[in-house]
Design an enzyme around this catalytic site. Structure first.
Site, PDB file in Angstrom:
ATOM      1  N   ASP A   1      40.599  71.909  78.408  1.00  0.00           N
ATOM      2  CA  ASP A   1      39.691  70.883  78.943  1.00  0.00           C
ATOM      3  C   ASP A   1      40.527  69.776  79.575  1.00  0.00           C
ATOM      4  O   ASP A   1      41.629  69.482  79.095  1.00  0.00           O
ATOM      5  CB  ASP A   1      38.809  70.314  77.813  1.00  0.00           C
ATOM      6  CG  ASP A   1      37.553  69.653  78.367  1.00  0.00           C
ATOM      7  OD1 ASP A   1      36.453  70.213  78.171  1.00  0.00           O
ATOM      8  OD2 ASP A   1      37.663  68.575  78.997  1.00  0.00           O
TER       9      ASP A   1
ATOM     10  N   LYS B   1      39.268  64.730  74.043  1.00  0.00           N
ATOM     11  CA  LYS B   1      38.519  65.851  73.454  1.00  0.00           C
ATOM     12  C   LYS B   1      39.490  66.897  72.894  1.00  0.00           C
ATOM     13  O   LYS B   1      39.307  67.416  71.788  1.00  0.00           O
ATOM     14  CB  LYS B   1      37.647  66.467  74.560  1.00  0.00           C
ATOM     15  CG  LYS B   1      36.503  67.296  74.040  1.00  0.00           C
ATOM     16  CD  LYS B   1      35.663  67.835  75.178  1.00  0.00           C
ATOM     17  CE  LYS B   1      34.605  66.849  75.650  1.00  0.00           C
ATOM     18  NZ  LYS B   1      33.876  67.347  76.817  1.00  0.00           N
TER      19      LYS B   1
ATOM     20  N   LYS C   1      19.096  83.514  82.635  1.00  0.00           N
ATOM     21  CA  LYS C   1      19.256  82.265  81.894  1.00  0.00           C
ATOM     22  C   LYS C   1      18.230  81.220  82.325  1.00  0.00           C
ATOM     23  O   LYS C   1      17.543  80.620  81.495  1.00  0.00           O
ATOM     24  CB  LYS C   1      20.685  81.738  82.078  1.00  0.00           C
ATOM     25  CG  LYS C   1      20.961  80.394  81.442  1.00  0.00           C
ATOM     26  CD  LYS C   1      20.739  80.433  79.933  1.00  0.00           C
ATOM     27  CE  LYS C   1      20.684  79.057  79.322  1.00  0.00           C
ATOM     28  NZ  LYS C   1      21.947  78.439  79.109  1.00  0.00           N
TER      29      LYS C   1
ATOM     30  N   ASN D   1      14.925  79.707  80.155  1.00  0.00           N
ATOM     31  CA  ASN D   1      14.691  78.283  79.898  1.00  0.00           C
ATOM     32  C   ASN D   1      13.410  77.795  80.577  1.00  0.00           C
ATOM     33  O   ASN D   1      12.687  76.962  80.033  1.00  0.00           O
ATOM     34  CB  ASN D   1      15.898  77.450  80.327  1.00  0.00           C
ATOM     35  CG  ASN D   1      16.973  77.455  79.252  1.00  0.00           C
ATOM     36  OD1 ASN D   1      16.765  77.990  78.168  1.00  0.00           O
ATOM     37  ND2 ASN D   1      18.114  76.864  79.543  1.00  0.00           N
TER      38      ASN D   1
ATOM     39  N   CYS E   1      19.709  70.996  78.524  1.00  0.00           N
ATOM     40  CA  CYS E   1      19.421  72.258  79.223  1.00  0.00           C
ATOM     41  C   CYS E   1      18.055  72.317  79.870  1.00  0.00           C
ATOM     42  O   CYS E   1      17.957  72.362  81.087  1.00  0.00           O
ATOM     43  CB  CYS E   1      19.592  73.423  78.253  1.00  0.00           C
ATOM     44  SG  CYS E   1      21.307  73.672  77.780  1.00  0.00           S
TER      45      CYS E   1
ATOM     46  N   LYS F   1      17.118  69.792  82.942  1.00  0.00           N
ATOM     47  CA  LYS F   1      17.908  69.937  84.183  1.00  0.00           C
ATOM     48  C   LYS F   1      17.836  71.370  84.713  1.00  0.00           C
ATOM     49  O   LYS F   1      17.901  71.575  85.926  1.00  0.00           O
ATOM     50  CB  LYS F   1      19.354  69.461  83.984  1.00  0.00           C
ATOM     51  CG  LYS F   1      20.189  70.254  83.006  1.00  0.00           C
ATOM     52  CD  LYS F   1      21.331  70.986  83.676  1.00  0.00           C
ATOM     53  CE  LYS F   1      22.181  71.695  82.646  1.00  0.00           C
ATOM     54  NZ  LYS F   1      22.779  72.922  83.088  1.00  0.00           N
TER      55      LYS F   1
HETATM   56  C1  UDX Z   1      17.649  75.491  74.887  1.00  0.00           C
HETATM   57  C2  UDX Z   1      17.313  76.972  74.765  1.00  0.00           C
HETATM   58  O1  UDX Z   1      16.459  77.186  73.638  1.00  0.00           O
HETATM   59  C3  UDX Z   1      18.580  77.780  74.620  1.00  0.00           C
HETATM   60  O2  UDX Z   1      18.298  79.160  74.554  1.00  0.00           O
HETATM   61  C4  UDX Z   1      19.488  77.483  75.814  1.00  0.00           C
HETATM   62  O3  UDX Z   1      20.709  78.168  75.695  1.00  0.00           O
HETATM   63  C5  UDX Z   1      19.748  75.988  75.937  1.00  0.00           C
HETATM   64  O4  UDX Z   1      18.496  75.280  75.995  1.00  0.00           O
HETATM   65  P1  UDX Z   1      18.335  73.570  73.188  1.00  0.00           P
HETATM   66  O5  UDX Z   1      18.477  72.650  74.355  1.00  0.00           O
HETATM   67  O6  UDX Z   1      19.368  73.538  72.117  1.00  0.00           O
HETATM   68  O7  UDX Z   1      18.251  75.079  73.677  1.00  0.00           O
HETATM   69  O8  UDX Z   1      16.950  73.195  72.519  1.00  0.00           O
HETATM   70  P2  UDX Z   1      15.610  73.935  72.072  1.00  0.00           P
HETATM   71  O9  UDX Z   1      15.654  74.285  70.660  1.00  0.00           O
HETATM   72  O10 UDX Z   1      15.235  74.992  73.032  1.00  0.00           O
HETATM   73  O11 UDX Z   1      14.608  72.707  72.244  1.00  0.00           O
HETATM   74  C6  UDX Z   1      14.473  72.053  73.498  1.00  0.00           C
HETATM   75  C7  UDX Z   1      13.529  70.903  73.394  1.00  0.00           C
HETATM   76  O12 UDX Z   1      12.196  71.365  73.266  1.00  0.00           O
HETATM   77  C8  UDX Z   1      13.761  69.944  72.228  1.00  0.00           C
HETATM   78  O13 UDX Z   1      13.631  68.618  72.694  1.00  0.00           O
HETATM   79  C9  UDX Z   1      12.653  70.294  71.268  1.00  0.00           C
HETATM   80  O14 UDX Z   1      12.294  69.205  70.465  1.00  0.00           O
HETATM   81  C10 UDX Z   1      11.538  70.664  72.226  1.00  0.00           C
HETATM   82  N1  UDX Z   1      10.517  71.558  71.660  1.00  0.00           N
HETATM   83  C11 UDX Z   1      10.855  72.791  71.205  1.00  0.00           C
HETATM   84  C12 UDX Z   1       9.187  71.149  71.618  1.00  0.00           C
HETATM   85  O15 UDX Z   1       8.851  70.025  72.025  1.00  0.00           O
HETATM   86  N2  UDX Z   1       8.250  71.992  71.093  1.00  0.00           N
HETATM   87  C13 UDX Z   1       8.560  73.231  70.642  1.00  0.00           C
HETATM   88  O16 UDX Z   1       7.639  73.936  70.199  1.00  0.00           O
HETATM   89  C14 UDX Z   1       9.901  73.640  70.687  1.00  0.00           C
END
Ligand code: UDX
Length: 454
Positions: A30, A35, A226, A230, A282, A285
């Protein structure tokens, strides 16, 4: 295998440590020296369960090293590119400058036969462009998106629910089985593809042995997998949040609705939790970048609904603020508001695009005396919004006129409403994650306000 991981942010640090755990010899690279220093001492620069233990184990075993010198990738045969692709500062597309810089930095160190593996989330078409830059060195490119969830990142990396390899395919319709063995005929690039698959299977030998579903496909499909995943998840959340909006005016209850439709196996109950909406590094964006890329490709209308998904999501933040203000009699000015939660989701200290932090900032902007708390995300929040007051859960709750739960940490779910009633000034709770036991809170004399709840 000897592996390098370029980029040691969320994705890269977890990937490097997990690869070492799987028995590989790993160097993480990195440009951020601070970091690298932290990781080299076995300290994770962010909160992620199980990561510190893996870092220490890898470093002590000598199978995990970190460096800010790209030349240290020498000797590695597989190079994972795991740098960030944030939203552009001046638009909604993905900023690919870190990916481009990583590839440019890697090029002089690539040897014939090396495999560069893209893990970053990129707009479709990026791999094809990068392959053209990489192939003249004799190395080749594969795209291997990750699906890790923060809070479960180590588990998701070591035991993924599926593996996707995007490889150069002369004939994208050819199945994996039809790819000839590396020594067989079938054209140079088909042999290369076969070899890339064989190398990745060795990298992920444990998951492969555990019969993890594997999809081998072309570059474009792997990139799309991917963003499509998402986009689907974001759409599912915004769908239930749209139902919450309707439930609010119709006198219905969105959690009962979600339970009922979730019993349909085709729909499923997961990701149907209505509340303040999605955030993080994720989903927000990625749906914006996907829309921007589709527009570039002349197919903006195909994913135009993602703008609505985004809009519904952002409206939920307004709604929480509105509910708080209404509950306080029309003004939050000089009212003490306890905001429980700052991270975008529990088990994380990540505040990127966090709805919880956004709500705290907006209430502060309305003149409320906000005291915000979070088990892990206070330090990050303080750096970004030093104007907010932060404290422990007890400090936030003491004398509060209203309690707002915006991240569903277990410790907030398990708060005792009876005990709490004697600590606060106003027994009003806005449950921005629909995560509290309504009967218990109402039973303890609280005015309970959920999102899309009766
Ligand atoms: C996400 C994808 O799940 C993952 O597969 C990808 O690689 C990266 O993006 P992450 O950002 O860690 O992962 O969070 P995730 O658990 O998906 O939750 C995303 C957001 O949705 C959170 O703010 C969570 O609070 C919200 N959420 C999730 C809801 O508001 N309601 C739900 O039922 C589920």
């Amino acid at each position: 295998m000897k592996i390098s991981v370029i980029g040691c942010g969320y994705l890269g640090a977890v990937h490097a440590a997990s690869m070492a755990q799987l028995g590989h010899d790993v160097i993480g690279i990195d440009v951020d020296r601070a970091k690298i220093d932290s990781l080299s001492q076995g300290k994770a620069p962010f909160f992620e369960p199980d990561l510190p233990e893996l870092l220490i184990a890898g470093i002590e075993a000598g199978s995990l090293r970190f460096s800010s010198d790209m030349a240290d990738v020498a000797g590695s045969v597989v190079h994972f590119v795991a740098v960030g692709t944030p939203q552009q500062k001046s638009g909604t597309g993905a900023d690919l400058s870190y990916v481009d810089a990583a590839i440019e930095g890697l090029l002089p160190h690539l040897a014939p036969g090396d495999l560069v593996v893209g893990k970053s989330t990129v707009p479709v078409g990026t791999a094809e462009r990068l392959a053209a830059i990489i192939e003249p060195t004799g190395a080749q490119l594969a795209w291997n998106p990750e699906f890790l969830r923060e809070g479960y990142a180590v588990k998701d990396t070591i035991s993924p629910d599926r593996l996707v390899y995007g490889v150069r395919r002369e004939d994208p319709s050819a199945s994996v089985a039809s790819l000839p063995p590396a020594s067989g005929g079938g054209g140079a690039s088909r042999q290369e593809a076969r070899r890339a698959v064989a190398i990745l299977n060795e990298v992920y030998a444990q998951a492969i042995a555990a019969d993890t579903p594997l999809v081998v496909t072309d570059y474009a499909t792997s990139e799309l997998v991917k963003v499509a995943a998402n986009a689907f998840l974001a759409t599912k959340i915004s769908f239930i949040n749209a139902m919450a909006e309707i439930a609010e005016v119709a006198g219905a209850d969105v959690t009962e609705l979600a339970d009922a439709i979730g019993y349909d196996a085709r729909i499923g109950r997961k990701f149907l939790n209505a509340g303040v909406g999605f955030g993080g590094g994720c989903l927000p964006k990625d749906i914006r970048a996907f829309t921007a890329r589709a527009e570039e490709l002349g197919r903006g209308e195909s994913v135009a609904f993602l703008k609505e998904v985004d809009a519904i999501n952002l409206r939920r933040r307004d709604r929480v603020v509105e509910l708080v203000v209404d509950a306080l009699g029309g003004s939050a000015f000089q009212k003490k508001v306890a905001v429980l939660g700052l991270a975008f989701k529990p088990n994380s200290d990540d505040i990127r695009d966090s709805p919880a932090l956004d709500v705290a900032v907006r209430l502060h902007g309305l003149g409320a005396h906000v005291v915000a708390t979070d088990p892990e995300a206070i330090a990050n929040s303080k750096l970004k919004h030093p104007q907010l007051a932060f404290g422990s859960t007890a400090e936030a709750l003491k004398g509060a006129d209203i309690v707002v739960v915006v991240t569903e940490w277990n410790e907030y779910r398990s708060l005792d409403p009876v005990e709490l009633a004697s600590v606060v000034d106003g027994t009003i709770v806005v449950d921005g994650r629909n995560c509290l036991d309504v009967a218990a809170w109402r039973g303890a004399g609280w005015r309970y306000i959920g999102l899309g709840r009766r």
